[in-house]
Design a protein around this motif. Structure first.
Motif, PDB file in Angstrom:
ATOM      1  N   ILE A 102       0.840  -1.208   0.000  1.00  0.00           N
ATOM      2  CA  ILE A 102       0.000   0.000   0.000  1.00  0.00           C
ATOM      3  C   ILE A 102       0.870   1.252   0.000  1.00  0.00           C
ATOM      4  O   ILE A 102       0.661   2.175  -0.804  1.00  0.00           O
ATOM      5  CB  ILE A 102      -0.941  -0.002   1.218  1.00  0.00           C
ATOM      6  CG1 ILE A 102      -2.018  -1.068   1.052  1.00  0.00           C
ATOM      7  CG2 ILE A 102      -1.579   1.376   1.409  1.00  0.00           C
ATOM      8  CD1 ILE A 102      -2.784  -1.371   2.327  1.00  0.00           C
ATOM      9  N   ASN A 103       1.858   1.282   0.882  1.00  0.00           N
ATOM     10  CA  ASN A 103       2.730   2.459   0.975  1.00  0.00           C
ATOM     11  C   ASN A 103       3.503   2.677  -0.319  1.00  0.00           C
ATOM     12  O   ASN A 103       3.669   3.825  -0.765  1.00  0.00           O
ATOM     13  CB  ASN A 103       3.699   2.302   2.146  1.00  0.00           C
ATOM     14  CG  ASN A 103       3.003   2.377   3.493  1.00  0.00           C
ATOM     15  OD1 ASN A 103       1.914   2.949   3.607  1.00  0.00           O
ATOM     16  ND2 ASN A 103       3.602   1.792   4.506  1.00  0.00           N
ATOM     17  N   ARG A 104       3.958   1.597  -0.916  1.00  0.00           N
ATOM     18  CA  ARG A 104       4.682   1.712  -2.186  1.00  0.00           C
ATOM     19  C   ARG A 104       3.744   2.191  -3.298  1.00  0.00           C
ATOM     20  O   ARG A 104       4.128   3.041  -4.128  1.00  0.00           O
ATOM     21  CB  ARG A 104       5.282   0.353  -2.553  1.00  0.00           C
ATOM     22  CG  ARG A 104       6.019   0.323  -3.884  1.00  0.00           C
ATOM     23  CD  ARG A 104       7.199   1.259  -3.899  1.00  0.00           C
ATOM     24  NE  ARG A 104       7.987   1.086  -5.119  1.00  0.00           N
ATOM     25  CZ  ARG A 104       8.740   2.031  -5.661  1.00  0.00           C
ATOM     26  NH1 ARG A 104       8.818   3.225  -5.078  1.00  0.00           N
ATOM     27  NH2 ARG A 104       9.428   1.798  -6.749  1.00  0.00           N
ATOM     28  N   ALA A 105       2.518   1.683  -3.311  1.00  0.00           N
ATOM     29  CA  ALA A 105       1.555   2.082  -4.343  1.00  0.00           C
ATOM     30  C   ALA A 105       1.212   3.566  -4.227  1.00  0.00           C
ATOM     31  O   ALA A 105       1.096   4.263  -5.240  1.00  0.00           O
ATOM     32  CB  ALA A 105       0.289   1.228  -4.220  1.00  0.00           C
ATOM     33  N   ILE A 106       1.053   4.048  -3.000  1.00  0.00           N
ATOM     34  CA  ILE A 106       0.769   5.467  -2.800  1.00  0.00           C
ATOM     35  C   ILE A 106       1.926   6.319  -3.303  1.00  0.00           C
ATOM     36  O   ILE A 106       1.727   7.325  -4.000  1.00  0.00           O
ATOM     37  CB  ILE A 106       0.492   5.750  -1.308  1.00  0.00           C
ATOM     38  CG1 ILE A 106      -0.803   5.063  -0.867  1.00  0.00           C
ATOM     39  CG2 ILE A 106       0.411   7.262  -1.053  1.00  0.00           C
ATOM     40  CD1 ILE A 106      -1.016   5.068   0.638  1.00  0.00           C
ATOM     41  N   GLU A 107       3.140   5.900  -2.969  1.00  0.00           N
ATOM     42  CA  GLU A 107       4.329   6.639  -3.401  1.00  0.00           C
ATOM     43  C   GLU A 107       4.422   6.703  -4.931  1.00  0.00           C
ATOM     44  O   GLU A 107       4.644   7.778  -5.506  1.00  0.00           O
ATOM     45  CB  GLU A 107       5.582   5.949  -2.842  1.00  0.00           C
ATOM     46  CG  GLU A 107       6.894   6.576  -3.280  1.00  0.00           C
ATOM     47  CD  GLU A 107       8.095   5.750  -2.855  1.00  0.00           C
ATOM     48  OE1 GLU A 107       9.231   6.192  -3.113  1.00  0.00           O
ATOM     49  OE2 GLU A 107       7.917   4.651  -2.289  1.00  0.00           O
ATOM     50  N   VAL A 108       4.207   5.566  -5.586  1.00  0.00           N
ATOM     51  CA  VAL A 108       4.293   5.526  -7.051  1.00  0.00           C
ATOM     52  C   VAL A 108       3.147   6.315  -7.673  1.00  0.00           C
ATOM     53  O   VAL A 108       3.330   7.029  -8.671  1.00  0.00           O
ATOM     54  CB  VAL A 108       4.288   4.067  -7.553  1.00  0.00           C
ATOM     55  CG1 VAL A 108       4.232   4.015  -9.077  1.00  0.00           C
ATOM     56  CG2 VAL A 108       5.527   3.334  -7.049  1.00  0.00           C
ATOM     57  N   SER A 109       1.957   6.215  -7.086  1.00  0.00           N
ATOM     58  CA  SER A 109       0.810   6.968  -7.603  1.00  0.00           C
ATOM     59  C   SER A 109       1.080   8.463  -7.594  1.00  0.00           C
ATOM     60  O   SER A 109       0.754   9.178  -8.551  1.00  0.00           O
ATOM     61  CB  SER A 109      -0.437   6.669  -6.766  1.00  0.00           C
ATOM     62  OG  SER A 109      -0.850   5.343  -6.911  1.00  0.00           O
ATOM     63  N   HIS A 110       1.678   8.952  -6.508  1.00  0.00           N
ATOM     64  CA  HIS A 110       2.001  10.373  -6.427  1.00  0.00           C
ATOM     65  C   HIS A 110       3.038  10.763  -7.479  1.00  0.00           C
ATOM     66  O   HIS A 110       2.958  11.849  -8.068  1.00  0.00           O
ATOM     67  CB  HIS A 110       2.521  10.710  -5.031  1.00  0.00           C
ATOM     68  CG  HIS A 110       1.463  10.679  -3.978  1.00  0.00           C
ATOM     69  ND1 HIS A 110       1.738  10.733  -2.645  1.00  0.00           N
ATOM     70  CD2 HIS A 110       0.106  10.600  -4.083  1.00  0.00           C
ATOM     71  CE1 HIS A 110       0.606  10.697  -1.950  1.00  0.00           C
ATOM     72  NE2 HIS A 110      -0.389  10.607  -2.807  1.00  0.00           N
ATOM     73  N   THR A 111       3.982   9.863  -7.740  1.00  0.00           N
ATOM     74  CA  THR A 111       5.027  10.153  -8.723  1.00  0.00           C
ATOM     75  C   THR A 111       4.465  10.242 -10.134  1.00  0.00           C
ATOM     76  O   THR A 111       4.723  11.204 -10.856  1.00  0.00           O
ATOM     77  CB  THR A 111       6.129   9.079  -8.666  1.00  0.00           C
ATOM     78  OG1 THR A 111       6.715   9.072  -7.363  1.00  0.00           O
ATOM     79  CG2 THR A 111       7.207   9.354  -9.698  1.00  0.00           C
ATOM     80  N   ILE A 112       3.680   9.237 -10.526  1.00  0.00           N
ATOM     81  CA  ILE A 112       3.136   9.253 -11.891  1.00  0.00           C
ATOM     82  C   ILE A 112       2.064  10.326 -12.025  1.00  0.00           C
ATOM     83  O   ILE A 112       1.888  10.923 -13.088  1.00  0.00           O
ATOM     84  CB  ILE A 112       2.593   7.873 -12.318  1.00  0.00           C
ATOM     85  CG1 ILE A 112       1.396   7.451 -11.464  1.00  0.00           C
ATOM     86  CG2 ILE A 112       3.695   6.825 -12.291  1.00  0.00           C
ATOM     87  CD1 ILE A 112       0.697   6.188 -11.958  1.00  0.00           C
ATOM     88  N   GLY A 113       1.353  10.584 -10.929  1.00  0.00           N
ATOM     89  CA  GLY A 113       0.328  11.622 -10.964  1.00  0.00           C
ATOM     90  C   GLY A 113       0.909  13.000 -11.153  1.00  0.00           C
ATOM     91  O   GLY A 113       0.367  13.826 -11.878  1.00  0.00           O
ATOM     92  N   ALA A 114       2.041  13.251 -10.486  1.00  0.00           N
ATOM     93  CA  ALA A 114       2.696  14.553 -10.616  1.00  0.00           C
ATOM     94  C   ALA A 114       3.152  14.812 -12.039  1.00  0.00           C
ATOM     95  O   ALA A 114       3.240  15.960 -12.484  1.00  0.00           O
ATOM     96  CB  ALA A 114       3.882  14.632  -9.659  1.00  0.00           C
ATOM     97  N   GLU A 115       3.414  13.738 -12.785  1.00  0.00           N
ATOM     98  CA  GLU A 115       3.839  13.858 -14.184  1.00  0.00           C
ATOM     99  C   GLU A 115       2.660  13.762 -15.147  1.00  0.00           C
ATOM    100  O   GLU A 115       2.851  13.709 -16.360  1.00  0.00           O
ATOM    101  CB  GLU A 115       4.867  12.772 -14.513  1.00  0.00           C
ATOM    102  CG  GLU A 115       6.178  12.903 -13.744  1.00  0.00           C
ATOM    103  CD  GLU A 115       6.913  14.187 -14.067  1.00  0.00           C
ATOM    104  OE1 GLU A 115       6.836  14.650 -15.224  1.00  0.00           O
ATOM    105  OE2 GLU A 115       7.551  14.751 -13.145  1.00  0.00           O
ATOM    106  N   ASP A 116       1.436  13.716 -14.611  1.00  0.00           N
ATOM    107  CA  ASP A 116       0.209  13.624 -15.414  1.00  0.00           C
ATOM    108  C   ASP A 116       0.237  12.406 -16.333  1.00  0.00           C
ATOM    109  O   ASP A 116      -0.135  12.472 -17.504  1.00  0.00           O
ATOM    110  CB  ASP A 116       0.006  14.908 -16.237  1.00  0.00           C
ATOM    111  CG  ASP A 116      -1.437  15.058 -16.725  1.00  0.00           C
ATOM    112  OD1 ASP A 116      -2.276  14.223 -16.336  1.00  0.00           O
ATOM    113  OD2 ASP A 116      -1.700  15.985 -17.510  1.00  0.00           O
ATOM    114  N   ILE A 117       0.719  11.276 -15.794  1.00  0.00           N
ATOM    115  CA  ILE A 117       0.788  10.041 -16.575  1.00  0.00           C
ATOM    116  C   ILE A 117      -0.481   9.223 -16.403  1.00  0.00           C
ATOM    117  O   ILE A 117      -1.081   8.753 -17.365  1.00  0.00           O
ATOM    118  CB  ILE A 117       2.027   9.221 -16.160  1.00  0.00           C
ATOM    119  CG1 ILE A 117       3.304   9.984 -16.527  1.00  0.00           C
ATOM    120  CG2 ILE A 117       2.013   7.839 -16.820  1.00  0.00           C
ATOM    121  CD1 ILE A 117       4.576   9.361 -15.988  1.00  0.00           C
ATOM    122  N   GLY A 118      -0.893   9.028 -15.163  1.00  0.00           N
ATOM    123  CA  GLY A 118      -2.083   8.236 -14.894  1.00  0.00           C
ATOM    124  C   GLY A 118      -2.451   8.327 -13.435  1.00  0.00           C
ATOM    125  O   GLY A 118      -1.770   8.987 -12.648  1.00  0.00           O
TER     126      GLY A 118
END
Length: 274
Positions: free
Chosen positions: A155-171
């Motif tokens: 869960i913690n890893r998924a949140i971290e990755v989500s924030h990363t790709i989200g900041a780049e407007d990827i998904g």
């Protein structure tokens, strides 16, 4: 009703079931809802007050002004439109030029669309702000099944990755099982989960999580994340153990049915404030 014009709103409806639940929730909360269906997307059972093609914004704008409706909300999915649907009238052509100037990603175009609409005297509002019951309003586990300590790491890893790709407007979506299994791109969440299902056919034990999060700085008035019963079924088919979403900013389409199905199939749903 005092100052009744402030309780008028136009609901621009795309595909699937979310427009039904949004319309009903808004009406329950005292809103006078004028439904506009997008041609070739909306469900005909919605019985909208007006139907327009994607490029027919001028007709909608004129009708809303005539009815003294200034607030607009957008809900429902959009697939691949026909070229005839995109053919813009003059109102929509102006909007299209402004949007294309900001074509750095989906979010930037959504922001541009909102600005164009508001420059014409309308206010774009978030449906979840007017009807928060369409989301998980409080953080925590929403199901009988709870995440394990191993799940918490995913869960913690998924949140971290989500924030990363989200900041780049990827998904907005990611699947993590110790490592990142899949990231949403232009194909959308459903197609991403289909890929994961195919990848994990031989997977013997359920593990890993699916996270669908809002993007950092995202304009939450258009196309916020949504999950439904189909999401639960896809997560189970992908042999994952649970779902992670944001509180208040992720639509839950038919919340009772979603929780019931998750409980039946033995997965967890976790809502977080991040």
């Amino acid at each position: 009703m005092k100052n009744n014009k402030d309780k008028k709103i136009a609901l621009i409806a795309g595909a699937l079931d979310l427009p039904f639940f949004t319309r009903d929730a808004l009406r329950k909360n005292g809103w006078e809802v004028y439904v506009i269906g997008l041609k070739n997307f909306y469900d005909k059972k919605l019985n909208p007050d007006l139907v327009i093609r994607l490029g027919g914004g001028g007709r909608a704008a004129r009708e809303l002004k005539r009815r003294n409706i200034r607030k607009i909300t957008f809900v429902g999915a959009l697939g691949h439109p026909n070229l005839s649907d995109i053919r813009p009238d003059l109102w929509s052509l102006f909007a299209l030029f402004s949007i294309m100037k900001h074509q750095r990603g989906y979010d930037s175009m959504a922001n541009a669309l909102n600005k164009v609409i508001e420059s014409r005297g309308f206010q774009v509002v978030a449906a979840q702000d007017l009807a928060p019951e369409l989301t998980f309003e409080k953080p925590g586990v929403q199901t009988k099944t709870k995440p394990s300590s191993r799940d918490t790491k995913d869960i913690n890893r998924a949140i971290e990755v989500s924030h990363t790709i989200g900041a780049e407007d990827i998904g907005a979506s990611v699947v993590v099982d110790k490592q990142v299994i899949a990231v949403e791109a232009a194909e959308g969440t459903a197609k991403m989960l289909e890929r994961v299902v195919q990848m994990r056919k031989a997977h013997k034990k359920n593990s890993g999580v699916f996270a669908k999060m809002t993007k950092p700085g995202q304009d939450l008035r258009i196309d916020i994340p949504a999950i439904g019963v189909d999401t639960v079924n896809a997560v189970v088919a992908a042999k994952l153990k649970g779902i992670v979403v944001n509180t208040k900013t992720c639509f839950v389409v038919n919340k009772d049915a979603v929780i019931k199905q998750a409980n039946k199939l033995g997965i967890f749903i976790l809502a977080i404030d991040e």
